[in-house]
Enzyme design. Structure first.
Site, short mmCIF file in Angstrom:
data_model
loop_
_atom_site.label_atom_id
_atom_site.label_comp_id
_atom_site.label_asym_id
_atom_site.label_seq_id
_atom_site.Cartn_x
_atom_site.Cartn_y
_atom_site.Cartn_z
CG HIS A 166 -3.37 -8.64 3.06
ND1 HIS A 166 -2.01 -8.84 3.12
CD2 HIS A 166 -3.57 -7.36 3.48
CE1 HIS A 166 -1.43 -7.75 3.58
NE2 HIS A 166 -2.35 -6.84 3.79
NE ARG B 252 7.12 -7.57 0.19
CZ ARG B 252 7.90 -8.53 0.65
NH1 ARG B 252 8.39 -9.44 -0.20
NH2 ARG B 252 8.21 -8.60 1.92
CD GLU C 46 -4.46 -4.63 6.09
OE1 GLU C 46 -3.63 -4.77 6.99
OE2 GLU C 46 -4.13 -4.51 4.90
CG HIS D 34 -3.77 -2.68 0.70
ND1 HIS D 34 -4.20 -3.97 0.51
CD2 HIS D 34 -2.93 -2.73 1.76
CE1 HIS D 34 -3.64 -4.77 1.41
NE2 HIS D 34 -2.85 -4.03 2.19
#
Length: 320
Positions: free
Chosen positions: A101, A196, A118, A176
């Site tokens: 991200h 991605r 996150e 991740h």
């Protein structure tokens, strides 16, 4: 209006890697593989609506417009014109894509979008379940680009076995992926931007290969380390908080209740509670609500005092 804890109708998201495990929380799922339950959120891709009390029927965006700082607090009201966090439950019936991200500063962010830092709290994990969490030592942009071109990106990635109660802090820039057999509570910045790197050659729900974002991914990856951390979250004493994630965007703590635990809300921030295990009640001056596994509550900043009563494991999140 007297302040009270808000519950919301989740927004369910069909995902190619999802399943039906969120039904165990008593949630009603539409047909198909459901990977994400957006439990509390205000985003163009999904806004949750209040289902209890005087504000029932209002979206979180409408709550903000009508009540502003009294619910969100001075810190929560000032961020990007939306609720600053997004709270999810994730059912990983299959492996997620290898992804990364961006941060707030990335020039390629879609207009109006935030970066995405996150954290995950593992609610359940099948024996041997794993996640991908960061790069192997020495991986550079150039070596990862070569590995992607040669279809061997997995050689660059750290694979970690997980179990229930594990916590992972995932700052923007951390490569991740959650893998099959993991059920997770996620607290994150209010963003839906994912780049991605690899998706196992898998077809999407539309029967077509899912889009990869190689250049953006290479641009935003933190090759020298992002500050990601992980920990076991065994709580040694009841009715006390263990801090399990701290970022510029949120603080997350874990507590285990035993009997009645009286608490105060932060006056300049809302508080989010996620019930991980157990049962009991959430009580305040004017009422009470049942605590049940998977329940998520938004406590307004102007709710002066509340109590957790029972035997339950709870995550508490607020703004730093």
């Amino acid at each position: 209006m007297k302040p009270y804890p808000l519950r919301f109708k989740p927004e369910m998201k069909e995902r190619v890697w999802g399943g039906r495990a969120l039904e165990q929380f008593g949630l009603s799922l539409p047909d198909g593989p459901i990977g994400e339950g957006w439990m509390i959120g205000d985003h163009p891709n999904g806004t949750t609506k209040v289902i209890n009390g005087e504000l029932a029927g209002l979206g979180l965006d409408e709550v903000r417009e009508r009540y502003g700082k009294s619910v969100f607090g001075a810190k929560g009201y000032a961020v990007n014109g939306r609720f600053p966090l997004l709270v999810k439950l994730l059912d990983c019936n299959d492996d997620l894509s290898v992804q990364v991200h961006p941060g707030n500063e990335y020039a390629g962010l879609p207009e109006g979008e935030l970066g995405k830092t996150e954290m995950w709290y593992v609610l359940d994990a099948k024996p041997g379940a794993k996640i991908i969490y960061g790069l192997n030592p020495g991986v550079t942009r150039e070596s990862m680009a070569r590995a992607i071109a040669d279809n061997r990106i997995m050689d660059c990635l750290q694979v970690v076995e997980v179990s229930a109660g594990d916590s992972f802090y995932i700052p923007a820039g951390t490569v991740h992926a959650l893998c099959a057999g993991v059920l997770v509570a996620e607290i994150q910045q209010n963003s839906d931007t994912t780049y991605r790197l690899y998706d196992y050659g898998r077809l999407g729900l539309d029967g077509k290969p899912r889009e990869l974002h190689i250049e953006d991914s290479l641009n935003v990856t933190a090759y020298e380390g992002s500050g990601a951390t992980r920990m076991k979250t065994d709580v040694r004493a009841a009715n006390d908080w263990l801090r399990i994630a701290a970022s510029p965007y949120f603080i997350v703590e874990k507590g285990v209740t035993s009997g009645r635990w009286t608490l105060s809300a932060a006056p300049d921030s809302f508080t989010i509670l996620v019930v991980c295990e157990g049962t009991g009640t959430l009580e305040w001056a004017d009422g009470s609500l049942e605590l049940e596994r998977g329940a998520c509550f938004l406590l307004p900043a102007d709710l002066p005092e509340y109590a957790l009563n029972g035997e339950a494991t709870v995550l508490r999140s607020y703004l730093p």
